[in-house]
Write a protein that holds these residues in place. Sequence first.
Motif, short mmCIF file in Angstrom:
data_model
loop_
_atom_site.label_atom_id
_atom_site.label_comp_id
_atom_site.label_asym_id
_atom_site.label_seq_id
_atom_site.Cartn_x
_atom_site.Cartn_y
_atom_site.Cartn_z
N ILE A 1 0.84 -1.19 0.00
CA ILE A 1 0.00 0.00 0.00
C ILE A 1 0.88 1.25 0.00
O ILE A 1 1.82 1.37 0.78
N LYS A 2 0.54 2.17 -0.88
CA LYS A 2 1.25 3.45 -0.93
C LYS A 2 0.71 4.34 0.19
O LYS A 2 -0.50 4.48 0.35
N VAL A 3 1.60 4.93 0.99
CA VAL A 3 1.20 5.77 2.11
C VAL A 3 1.69 7.20 1.88
O VAL A 3 2.86 7.41 1.57
N GLU A 4 0.78 8.16 2.02
CA GLU A 4 1.12 9.57 1.94
C GLU A 4 0.79 10.21 3.27
O GLU A 4 -0.14 9.79 3.95
N LYS A 5 1.54 11.24 3.64
CA LYS A 5 1.28 11.97 4.87
C LYS A 5 0.93 13.41 4.53
O LYS A 5 1.62 14.05 3.75
N LYS A 6 -0.15 13.90 5.14
CA LYS A 6 -0.57 15.28 4.95
C LYS A 6 -0.82 15.90 6.31
O LYS A 6 -1.44 15.28 7.18
N VAL A 7 -0.34 17.12 6.50
CA VAL A 7 -0.57 17.84 7.74
C VAL A 7 -1.21 19.17 7.40
O VAL A 7 -0.72 19.90 6.54
N GLY A 8 -2.31 19.46 8.07
CA GLY A 8 -2.99 20.73 7.90
C GLY A 8 -3.02 21.48 9.21
O GLY A 8 -2.70 20.93 10.26
N THR A 9 -3.41 22.74 9.15
CA THR A 9 -3.53 23.55 10.36
C THR A 9 -4.87 24.26 10.34
O THR A 9 -5.26 24.81 9.32
N GLY A 10 -5.55 24.22 11.48
CA GLY A 10 -6.83 24.92 11.58
C GLY A 10 -7.82 24.11 12.39
O GLY A 10 -7.46 23.21 13.14
N ASP A 11 -9.09 24.44 12.20
CA ASP A 11 -10.16 23.71 12.86
C ASP A 11 -10.28 22.35 12.18
O ASP A 11 -10.49 22.27 10.96
N ALA A 12 -10.13 21.28 12.94
CA ALA A 12 -10.04 19.93 12.38
C ALA A 12 -11.19 19.61 11.42
O ALA A 12 -10.96 19.09 10.33
N LYS A 13 -12.41 19.93 11.81
CA LYS A 13 -13.55 19.54 10.98
C LYS A 13 -13.51 20.23 9.61
O LYS A 13 -13.79 19.60 8.59
N ASP A 14 -13.11 21.48 9.59
CA ASP A 14 -13.03 22.21 8.31
C ASP A 14 -11.87 21.72 7.46
O ASP A 14 -12.01 21.50 6.26
N VAL A 15 -10.72 21.54 8.09
CA VAL A 15 -9.52 21.11 7.35
C VAL A 15 -9.74 19.72 6.77
O VAL A 15 -9.39 19.45 5.61
N ILE A 16 -10.35 18.82 7.54
CA ILE A 16 -10.60 17.46 7.05
C ILE A 16 -11.52 17.49 5.85
O ILE A 16 -11.25 16.84 4.83
N CYS A 17 -12.60 18.25 5.93
CA CYS A 17 -13.55 18.30 4.81
C CYS A 17 -12.91 18.85 3.54
O CYS A 17 -13.12 18.32 2.45
#
Length: 165
Positions: A98-114
């Motif tokens: 399985i190919k694995v990618e990592k992404k990191v965002g900053t902010g309110d979790a619910k908004d960033v995830i969407c």
Amino acid sequence: MEMEREMEKRIVVAVDESEESMYALSWCLNNLLSPNTKSTLVLLYVKPPLPPYSSLDATDYLFAGDVIATMENYGKGLANSVMSRAEAVCRDSNTTSIKVEKKVGTGDAKDVICVAVKKLQADILVMGSHDYGFFKRALLGSVSDYCSKHVECPLLVVKRPKFLV
């Protein structure tokens, strides 16, 4: 490229510091992914935003630049720690193809995830359940509940069994 995209499944797993999110990742690896399926697993971590600050604190002293840098470094360290744990969970499973990618965002979790799920064109979003009670959920809100109403792909919320707690 479009034909290749159709065959590849993109699974986004929201991870954080909790045991619940690591359990959801492990569950996903053991139940949703198979060596025969071409899949990309995206590990998504959302750092909380830095609190708004003034250059003056409550005692009218100037904040030193190193205080702000320390807060930023703490956020980066936390993201690295979470991703290291998530990578270890992936290594411990038998899904080496399985190919694995990592992404990191900053902010309110619910908004960033969407936003990330849409941008990444995810086929499914997997999240762990913190299993908050009614009052805690009413006060804090539920990221998974928000995402269930706003993401454009299926959402799988994995609840950690009580006997593992």
